[in-house]
Enzyme design. Structure first.
Site, PDB file in Angstrom:
ATOM      1  N   ASN A 116      39.687  28.891  -4.448  1.00 56.52           N
ATOM      2  CA  ASN A 116      40.324  27.782  -3.724  1.00 56.52           C
ATOM      3  C   ASN A 116      40.625  26.592  -4.616  1.00 56.52           C
ATOM      4  O   ASN A 116      41.364  25.704  -4.229  1.00 56.52           O
ATOM      5  CB  ASN A 116      39.450  27.342  -2.547  1.00 56.52           C
ATOM      6  CG  ASN A 116      38.061  26.903  -2.985  1.00 56.52           C
ATOM      7  OD1 ASN A 116      37.523  27.435  -3.954  1.00 56.52           O
ATOM      8  ND2 ASN A 116      37.487  25.953  -2.296  1.00 56.52           N
TER       9      ASN A 116
ATOM     10  N   ASN B  34      37.966  41.939   8.548  1.00 58.39           N
ATOM     11  CA  ASN B  34      36.820  42.399   7.766  1.00 58.39           C
ATOM     12  C   ASN B  34      36.932  41.858   6.347  1.00 58.39           C
ATOM     13  O   ASN B  34      37.932  42.100   5.662  1.00 58.39           O
ATOM     14  CB  ASN B  34      36.786  43.930   7.721  1.00 58.39           C
ATOM     15  CG  ASN B  34      35.523  44.409   7.016  1.00 58.39           C
ATOM     16  OD1 ASN B  34      34.459  44.493   7.618  1.00 58.39           O
ATOM     17  ND2 ASN B  34      35.637  44.685   5.729  1.00 58.39           N
TER      18      ASN B  34
ATOM     19  N   ASN C 210       0.663   1.765   6.941  1.00 54.43           N
ATOM     20  CA  ASN C 210       0.520   0.937   5.739  1.00 54.43           C
ATOM     21  C   ASN C 210       0.541   1.778   4.464  1.00 54.43           C
ATOM     22  O   ASN C 210       0.787   1.254   3.391  1.00 54.43           O
ATOM     23  CB  ASN C 210      -0.786   0.139   5.802  1.00 54.43           C
ATOM     24  CG  ASN C 210      -0.772  -0.842   6.967  1.00 54.43           C
ATOM     25  OD1 ASN C 210       0.200  -1.560   7.169  1.00 54.43           O
ATOM     26  ND2 ASN C 210      -1.822  -0.835   7.754  1.00 54.43           N
TER      27      ASN C 210
ATOM     28  N   ARG D 294       0.808  -1.216   0.000  1.00 56.30           N
ATOM     29  CA  ARG D 294       0.000   0.000   0.000  1.00 56.30           C
ATOM     30  C   ARG D 294       0.847   1.276   0.000  1.00 56.30           C
ATOM     31  O   ARG D 294       0.330   2.364  -0.236  1.00 56.30           O
ATOM     32  CB  ARG D 294      -0.955  -0.014   1.209  1.00 56.30           C
ATOM     33  CG  ARG D 294      -2.085  -1.022   1.046  1.00 56.30           C
ATOM     34  CD  ARG D 294      -2.763  -1.348   2.375  1.00 56.30           C
ATOM     35  NE  ARG D 294      -2.032  -2.354   3.148  1.00 56.30           N
ATOM     36  CZ  ARG D 294      -2.434  -2.832   4.335  1.00 56.30           C
ATOM     37  NH1 ARG D 294      -3.544  -2.386   4.879  1.00 56.30           N
ATOM     38  NH2 ARG D 294      -1.715  -3.741   4.970  1.00 56.30           N
TER      39      ARG D 294
ATOM     40  N   LYS E  39      32.639  27.365   3.366  1.00 57.73           N
ATOM     41  CA  LYS E  39      32.886  25.929   3.295  1.00 57.73           C
ATOM     42  C   LYS E  39      34.259  25.634   3.858  1.00 57.73           C
ATOM     43  O   LYS E  39      35.229  26.258   3.429  1.00 57.73           O
ATOM     44  CB  LYS E  39      32.810  25.456   1.844  1.00 57.73           C
ATOM     45  CG  LYS E  39      32.897  23.949   1.714  1.00 57.73           C
ATOM     46  CD  LYS E  39      33.710  23.478   0.517  1.00 57.73           C
ATOM     47  CE  LYS E  39      35.178  23.498   0.802  1.00 57.73           C
ATOM     48  NZ  LYS E  39      36.002  22.891  -0.241  1.00 57.73           N
TER      49      LYS E  39
ATOM     50  N   ASP F 263       6.460  -1.646  11.458  1.00 55.71           N
ATOM     51  CA  ASP F 263       5.677  -0.519  10.945  1.00 55.71           C
ATOM     52  C   ASP F 263       4.813   0.139  12.025  1.00 55.71           C
ATOM     53  O   ASP F 263       3.854   0.829  11.708  1.00 55.71           O
ATOM     54  CB  ASP F 263       4.827  -0.955   9.738  1.00 55.71           C
ATOM     55  CG  ASP F 263       3.773  -1.996  10.100  1.00 55.71           C
ATOM     56  OD1 ASP F 263       3.807  -2.521  11.232  1.00 55.71           O
ATOM     57  OD2 ASP F 263       2.923  -2.291   9.238  1.00 55.71           O
TER      58      ASP F 263
ATOM     59  N   TYR G 236      32.291  34.259  -1.202  1.00 54.98           N
ATOM     60  CA  TYR G 236      32.537  32.824  -1.107  1.00 54.98           C
ATOM     61  C   TYR G 236      33.849  32.616  -0.371  1.00 54.98           C
ATOM     62  O   TYR G 236      34.914  33.031  -0.846  1.00 54.98           O
ATOM     63  CB  TYR G 236      32.600  32.153  -2.485  1.00 54.98           C
ATOM     64  CG  TYR G 236      33.048  30.707  -2.330  1.00 54.98           C
ATOM     65  CD1 TYR G 236      32.317  29.838  -1.525  1.00 54.98           C
ATOM     66  CD2 TYR G 236      34.214  30.235  -2.919  1.00 54.98           C
ATOM     67  CE1 TYR G 236      32.734  28.541  -1.314  1.00 54.98           C
ATOM     68  CE2 TYR G 236      34.643  28.926  -2.723  1.00 54.98           C
ATOM     69  CZ  TYR G 236      33.894  28.086  -1.911  1.00 54.98           C
ATOM     70  OH  TYR G 236      34.311  26.802  -1.692  1.00 54.98           O
TER      71      TYR G 236
ATOM     72  N   ARG H  61      28.411  25.344   5.230  1.00 54.15           N
ATOM     73  CA  ARG H  61      28.394  23.908   4.979  1.00 54.15           C
ATOM     74  C   ARG H  61      29.751  23.296   5.249  1.00 54.15           C
ATOM     75  O   ARG H  61      30.734  24.021   5.458  1.00 54.15           O
ATOM     76  CB  ARG H  61      27.948  23.627   3.535  1.00 54.15           C
ATOM     77  CG  ARG H  61      28.884  24.206   2.494  1.00 54.15           C
ATOM     78  CD  ARG H  61      28.330  24.029   1.085  1.00 54.15           C
ATOM     79  NE  ARG H  61      29.212  24.627   0.118  1.00 54.15           N
ATOM     80  CZ  ARG H  61      30.164  23.958  -0.558  1.00 54.15           C
ATOM     81  NH1 ARG H  61      30.358  22.678  -0.343  1.00 54.15           N
ATOM     82  NH2 ARG H  61      30.918  24.586  -1.430  1.00 54.15           N
TER      83      ARG H  61
END
Ligand code: UD1
Ligand code: CA
Length: 464
Positions: A391, A382, A232, A15, A356, A104, A371, A338
């Site tokens: 990079n 600053n 279900n 289902r 990053k 379940d 970036y 990230r």
């Protein structure tokens, strides 16, 4: 306590209409079977056996992180009684209590499981069934009680598809969760026939078999029927997810977190949030995320597997994954942190800034359009608008170092590997290809030329 757990998870989950095994569908960030395993673990069982069949290999791989699990394969899947029988050799020679769970049914609490085991052992029953009284019993097995015993004793369980119309009126349902005495269990299960609407071997039929033999069958009725909700379909998945989130939100609010609109707060189970933090509408806090006290998380923010300190403001629509943010930091709006971004105390990250694998030191600022990747940025630095760490040279990722107190003017490109020394100045529009010594000014743009009257001259040329 001499307890063994069996979890049924071999069914196809037709289902769900899914290519993925049903019990691996996620609820608040975790596969639904993880919740069942966690509830079972609280019983400290001597063994835990998972019955797999449909997509057995995927399931085994997904559960590899749970130590000590045993798997048995049920192939083909001929019903819940048949599923239990496949565990016979894994449990040979074992005594005590077998607790049977469904993969379940993820909202079941460890408290209810403990009540089940306590009731089962104190009454010396052969079987104990967890039941619930619900308004909408459709789809569940119904608990048929014996009128001869003044409605006390359970007589049998009638599956929806086999129930008479009178039985379908019964609102007490079978949760599919049981405790069994292991003594004689498998012989009794073997005597279950598949003479029913689905031609399946129904484990609930064991109730009638035991009662006919005069063995004790007990019930434990949960006070909160949500606990035994089975999944279900996708609609039930969403409904259970909602309940799970409501529980989490309630816990957090009880602990002093303000959630402005709990209906749109998506907070995973393992997330930790300190007191007096305010969560605005439409926020997702996922995985192993911790947020300190006195923070404000504004609308549209998503934070995944990240650690946020105290008194942090995360303004609208930031995405923060696998990052660390120290105390008293402001982030966003529209910032992206990230992969090991590490923002130290009192730093500021403004709009359209991406970090990053970068440390932004204490009190440093990158307020607009930047970036910063693979960079070690010191304290009180600053970073001007439009600064880019270049990079990646097409082969390697290289590091940019910007030392304490440096000032990087707007629209600067830093071609890594490169170092800007302590307190150095980088003029706006500079392309930094070589290290800048401490205290120096670096400029790379050529001298500006102004050509007087150029606009008028052009007009004349065009005959204007
Ligand atoms: C079952 C019960 C029903 C109960 C309901 C509670 C039976 C016959 N019925 O119905 O009384 O009210 O649970 O949610 O037991 N499974 C296997 N192998 C199989 C068949 C099923 O491992 O051959 C597993 C499924 O993966 C699932 C669990 O057993 O985890 C329950 O099976 P499902 O088909 O969902 O049973 P229900 O129709 O929900
Ligand atoms: Ca089910």
């Amino acid at each position: 306590m001499n307890t063994h757990v069996v979890i049924l998870a071999a069914g196809k989950g037709t289902r769900m209409k899914s290519a993925q095994a049903k019990v691996l569908h996620r609820i608040a960030g975790q596969p639904m079977i993880d919740y069942v395993l966690a509830a079972a673990a609280a019983l400290e069982p001597r063994s835990t056996t998972v019955v797999v069949g449909h997509q057995a290999d995927c399931l085994k791989a997904a559960l590899a992180g749970f130590p000590g699990l045993r798997f048995v394969v049920q192939e083909p899947q001929l019903g819940t009684a048949h599923a239990l029988l496949t565990t016979e050799s894994a449990l040979r020679g074992r005594t005590g209590t077998l607790v049977l769970l469904s993969g379940d049914v993820p909202l079941l609490s460890s408290k209810t499981l403990q009540t089940l085991v306590d009731r089962h052992t104190s009454t010396h029953a052969a079987a104990t069934v967890v039941t619930a009284v619900v308004d909408a019993p459709h789809g569940y097995g119904r608990i048929v009680r014996d009128p001869a015993e003044s409605g006390e004793q359970i007589a049998r369980i009638a599956e929806e598809k086999d129930a008479s119309s009178a039985e379908r009126q019964i609102r007490e349902i079978n949760s599919g969760i049981y405790a069994f005495s292991l003594d004689g269990l498998f012989d009794a299960v073997r005597s279950i026939a598949a003479e029913n609407a689905q031609n399946e071997y129904y484990l609930p039929d064991l109730v009638e078999i035991y009662r006919r033999r005069g063995l004790g069958v007990e019930t434990v009725t949960v006070s909160n029927p949500d606990e035994i909700r089975g999944i279900n379909s996708r609609i039930e998945l969403a409904a259970v997810s909602r309940i799970m989130r409501d529980q989490k939100n309630a816990e957090l609010m009880a602990a002093g977190v303000t959630i402005e609109d709990p209906a749109t707060a998506y907070i995973d189970r393992e997330v930790v949030i300190g007191a007096d933090t305010i969560v605005h509408p439409g926020v997702s806090l996922e995985g192993r995320t911790t947020i300190g006290a006195g923070c404000e998380i504004h609308t549209g923010v998503r934070i995944v597997n990240s650690q946020i300190g105290d008194r942090v403001q995360v303004f609208n629509h930031c995405v923060i994954t696998d990052a660390r943010v120290a105390d008293d930091v402001n982030i966003g709006p529209f910032a992206h942190l990230r992969n090991q971004a590490d923002v130290r105390a009192h730093a500021r990250v403004g709009n359209f800034v991406e970090l990053k694998k970068t440390v932004l030191g204490t009190g440093s600022k990158a307020m607009h359009l930047a970036y910063l990747g693979d960079a070690a940025i010191g304290e009180r630095v600053n970073i001007g608008a439009g600064t880019i760490t270049c990079n990646y040279d097409g082969v390697n990722k290289n590091t940019t170092v910007i030392e304490d107190g440096a000032f990087v003017g707007s629209d600067t490109q830093l071609i890594a590997p490169v170092t800007v020394g302590k307190g150095a100045y980088v003029g706006s529009g500079t392309t930094i290809r070589e290290d800048v010594p401490a205290g120096a000014l670096a400029v790379s743009a050529g001298k500006q030329r102004n050509i007087e009257g150029w606009v008028e001259d052009r007009k004349k040329e065009r005959g204007g």
